[in-house]
Every structure is written in C-alpha cells, then in structure tokens.
Design a protein around this motif. Structure first.
Motif, mmCIF file in Angstrom:
data_model
loop_
_atom_site.group_PDB
_atom_site.id
_atom_site.type_symbol
_atom_site.label_atom_id
_atom_site.label_comp_id
_atom_site.label_asym_id
_atom_site.label_seq_id
_atom_site.Cartn_x
_atom_site.Cartn_y
_atom_site.Cartn_z
ATOM 1 N N ILE A 1 0.858 -1.179 0.000
ATOM 2 C CA ILE A 1 0.000 0.000 0.000
ATOM 3 C C ILE A 1 0.904 1.243 0.000
ATOM 4 C CG2 ILE A 1 -1.946 1.152 1.113
ATOM 5 C CD1 ILE A 1 -2.551 -1.785 0.427
ATOM 6 N N GLU B 1 1.900 -3.331 4.533
ATOM 7 C CA GLU B 1 1.728 -1.991 5.114
ATOM 8 C C GLU B 1 3.026 -1.561 5.788
ATOM 9 O OE1 GLU B 1 0.143 0.595 5.229
ATOM 10 O OE2 GLU B 1 -2.021 0.362 5.251
ATOM 11 N N ASP B 2 3.275 -0.270 5.797
ATOM 12 C CA ASP B 2 4.410 0.269 6.544
ATOM 13 C C ASP B 2 4.110 0.224 8.038
ATOM 14 O OD1 ASP B 2 2.358 2.107 6.219
ATOM 15 O OD2 ASP B 2 3.665 3.806 5.800
ATOM 16 N N GLY C 1 3.588 4.897 1.938
ATOM 17 C CA GLY C 1 4.486 4.605 3.052
ATOM 18 C C GLY C 1 5.281 3.311 2.965
HETATM 19 MG MG MG Z 1 0.624 4.109 4.531
#
Ligand code: MG
Ligand code: IMP
Length: 178
Positions: free
Chosen positions: A46, A103-104, A49
């Motif tokens: 995503i 995800e980050d 990030g």
């Molecule tokens: Mg993000």
C-alpha cells in the motif's frame, strides 16, 4: 549517539536504526518464505508509506512471487483522519491468488479495515497482512494482522518511507517525534 532531525515545525530523534529495521524485515521475510513455499504469493504494498519496506522485503523473499502496488492515503499531519482519500490501482485479478497486503505501519487500523473488503470480494485463495510496524495501543478496529516486524508505542514516527506532511520518507532510520 542522539541524532536529531527537524522536518517542518517538528523535531525527531533517532528511534529505530537501519540495522534494527533490516533485522525485522528479514524476520518477516523468513516467515513468508516458510508459509508460501510453492504458492507464488501476490505481494500488494500500500503506497506511499510501504515502498521501502516492500523493496527490502522483496530482496529477502526466496519463494516465487508477484508484486503489484496500490495507493491509499488517510493521514493529515500527525494524526489519522480515518478518511481514505484514495484507493488506486487494484486492477489485478485476485481470484485464486494468495494475496499478502504490505503496510508500513498499522496505527488505528482504519485504513486496512476500509480496504480489506475490496480485496476479499475479489475471491483470493487467501488474504494476509504484513506490516513492518504496529502500534497495538492505537488500534481501534478488528483486523487480522498476520506478520508484524516490530510493535511500537503510540508515538508519531518518520523515516524509512513514513512521512510527516510529506517529509522524512527518505531517511534510512526511523525517528520519533520529540
Ligand atoms: Mg501508509
Ligand atoms: P491507520 O489507518 O490509522 O492504521 O494508519 C495507516 C496509515 O497512516 C499508515 O499506512 C501510515 O501511512 C500512516 N501512519 C500511521 N502512523 C504513522 C506514524 O507514526 N508516522 C507516519 N505515518 C503514520
């Protein structure tokens, strides 16, 4: 060593070194390598990030895999707005695929809670979530989180892809707001 950086109107101090980050990334990759042997997962990071995490994670994956990026944004300043302003690029055929969302960081979990149904309705064979960072105390939703690099306290951080109003994504280490 107490490295401090200033981004816009805020100062941040060194919190997680590049070495510690890469150790956490390798640990996540090892689990994925074990769990997806022979399965050719589709990795979906995503943006924005997660671009650095996705890149370093890919370098450690030994299983055959595909990657396709999507974009979602929910943050303004240092607190989550909870409003997804964008979800772009989910054009891939997920039917029968083993999907891993990258995800980050998972903070309130609102971003994932809002986007997960869009994945689920495309009938993947399996759907898992991998995040580099997780703030358990900030979580406000019930979402499955399958792979976590590191749990951190509920403090705002920048670096390694994470930003403060657009700044700081280029930092190799992760910094915490002072
Ligand atoms: Mg993000
Ligand atoms: P959530 O929807 O509250 O879980 O937040 C998800 C998104 O907010 C993450 O993918 C990040 O882009 C951003 N975010 C959450 N916490 C932080 C932080 O401490 N620093 C920078 N960005 C963050």
């Amino acid at each position: 060593m107490n490295k401090v950086v200033t981004l816009g109107d805020k100062s941040f101090q060194l919190y997680i070194s590049e070495t510690q980050i890469l150790t956490a990334v390798r640990a996540v990759a090892e689990q994925i390598n074990k769990d997806y042997l022979g399965k050719r997962p589709l990795i979906i990071p995503i943006l924005n990030g997660s671009f650095m995490f996705a890149s370093d994670l890919m370098k450690e994956l030994k299983v055959d895999c595909d990657i396709s990026f999507i974009k979602a944004a929910s943050y303004a300043g240092t607190s989550s707005t909870g409003n997804i302003t964008n979800l772009i690029g989910l054009n891939e055929d997920l039917a029968g695929r083993h999907v891993i969302i990258i995800e980050d960081i998972i903070d309130t979990g609102h971003t994932l809670a809002k986007i997960l149904p869009a994945f689920a309705e495309k009938n993947p064979a399996s759907l898992k979530v991998a995040t580099l960072l997780f703030k358990p105390k900030a979580l406000k939703t019930q979402i499955p989180i399958d792979y976590v690099g590191m749990e951190i306290p509920n403090e705002f951080i920048v670096g390694y892809g994470l930003d403060y109003d657009g700044l700081g994504r280029n930092l190799r280490d992760i910094y915490q707001v002072i």
